[in-house]
Write an enzyme that holds these catalytic residues in place. Structure first.
Site, PDB file in Angstrom:
ATOM      1  N   TYR A  97      -1.227  -0.727  10.428  1.00  0.00           N
ATOM      2  CA  TYR A  97      -1.378  -0.990   8.999  1.00  0.00           C
ATOM      3  C   TYR A  97      -0.194  -0.424   8.220  1.00  0.00           C
ATOM      4  CZ  TYR A  97      -3.483  -1.077   4.337  1.00  0.00           C
ATOM      5  OH  TYR A  97      -3.735  -1.297   2.996  1.00  0.00           O
ATOM      6  N   SER A 110       0.862  -1.182   0.000  1.00  0.00           N
ATOM      7  CA  SER A 110       0.000   0.000   0.000  1.00  0.00           C
ATOM      8  C   SER A 110       0.898   1.231   0.000  1.00  0.00           C
ATOM      9  CB  SER A 110      -0.889   0.024   1.256  1.00  0.00           C
ATOM     10  OG  SER A 110      -1.533   1.271   1.407  1.00  0.00           O
TER      11      SER A 110
END
Length: 263
Positions: A166, A150
């Site tokens: 995350y 990501s």
């Protein structure tokens, strides 16, 4: 004689295992690989979602099946690899996409939530890659691994985005990709990472609600969020012989956001 572009991108007869494949980005990549001729094994935790996703792929003329498994559990990971090969034959392509996120201020972030995110987003990728490599890739001298990271793994967050676990996990995935590519290149295995930006999805819904989809779109140079086809081209490049000399790399698919945040 050199192959044509169409031949290089052709995946006819190959087997692709896609985790987190029942919806969103995973299902989008499954469509891409299936449309290029691959046979698809989808996996996620919920059988009902998988059955619906497999039916969608089958309606598009793709050979698609499914196995319910939790990639946060080692026993499920090993069963997933073994059962995929028993049902479909040797795996050619592994897409590590199953993931989790958690929103909380760093000072109050629950340790159990941190462990859940890191276990699924990093440890799960490692264990499944290891299992598929030992059973299929290394004995055959070839394989493709696509790790979904990501742009959250490229930089820190503004204060309203409290997703430290995350971000940390996705930064780890990027360097995991580099390290694994260096070690397994001698076995004919390529390992690359896709770094999506902001796409409408169940995982990102809370963030979209907090910041606003329009605001997030306007933060990108292309002034839009990702859509249901924006990952397809890159997934196919990394999975096919068109990308056979690319390994250890990451590429952002984010409308240009990483270009302006210094990623």
């Amino acid at each position: 004689m050199a192959r044509t572009v169409q031949q290089l991108f052709d995946l006819t007869g190959q087997v692709a295992l896609v985790t987190g494949g029942s919806r969103g980005l995973g299902l989008q990549m499954a469509h891409a690989l299936g449309e290029a001729g691959a046979k698809i094994m989808l996996s996620s935790r919920k059988a009902a979602d998988l059955e619906e996703a497999a039916a969608e792929l089958q309606a598009a003329g793709i050979d698609a099946r499914w196995i319910a498994a939790d990639c946060g559990k080692e026993e499920d990971i090993r069963r997933l690899a073994t059962e995929t090969m028993e049902r479909m034959g040797p795996i050619d392509i592994l897409v590590n996409n199953a993931g989790a996120t958690w929103g909380a201020p760093a000072e109050d972030h629950p340790v159990a939530a941190w462990d859940k995110v890191m276990n699924l987003n990093v440890r799960g990728y490692f264990l499944l890659s290891q299992e598929v490599a030992k059973q299929s890739f290394i004995p055959r001298g070839k394989g493709r691994i696509l790790n979904v990271a990501s742009i959250a793994g490229l930089a820190g967050n503004p204060s309203e985005m409290k997703t430290i676990a995350y971000n940390t996990s996705k930064g780890a995935v990027i360097n995991f990709t580099r390290a694994l590519a260096g070690e397994w290149g001698e076995h004919g295995i390529t390992v690359n990472a896709i770094c999506p930006g902001f796409f409408p999805s169940k995982m990102s819904q809370g963030l979209l609600d907090t910041i606003g989809a329009d605001n997030m779109a306007q933060a990108a140079p292309l002034r839009r969020l990702g859509d249901d086809e924006d990952l397809k081209g890159l997934a196919l490049l990394f999975a096919s012989d068109a990308g056979k000399h690319i390994t250890g790399q990451w590429l952002a698919v984010d409308g240009g956001v990483s270009a302006i945040i210094g990623g």
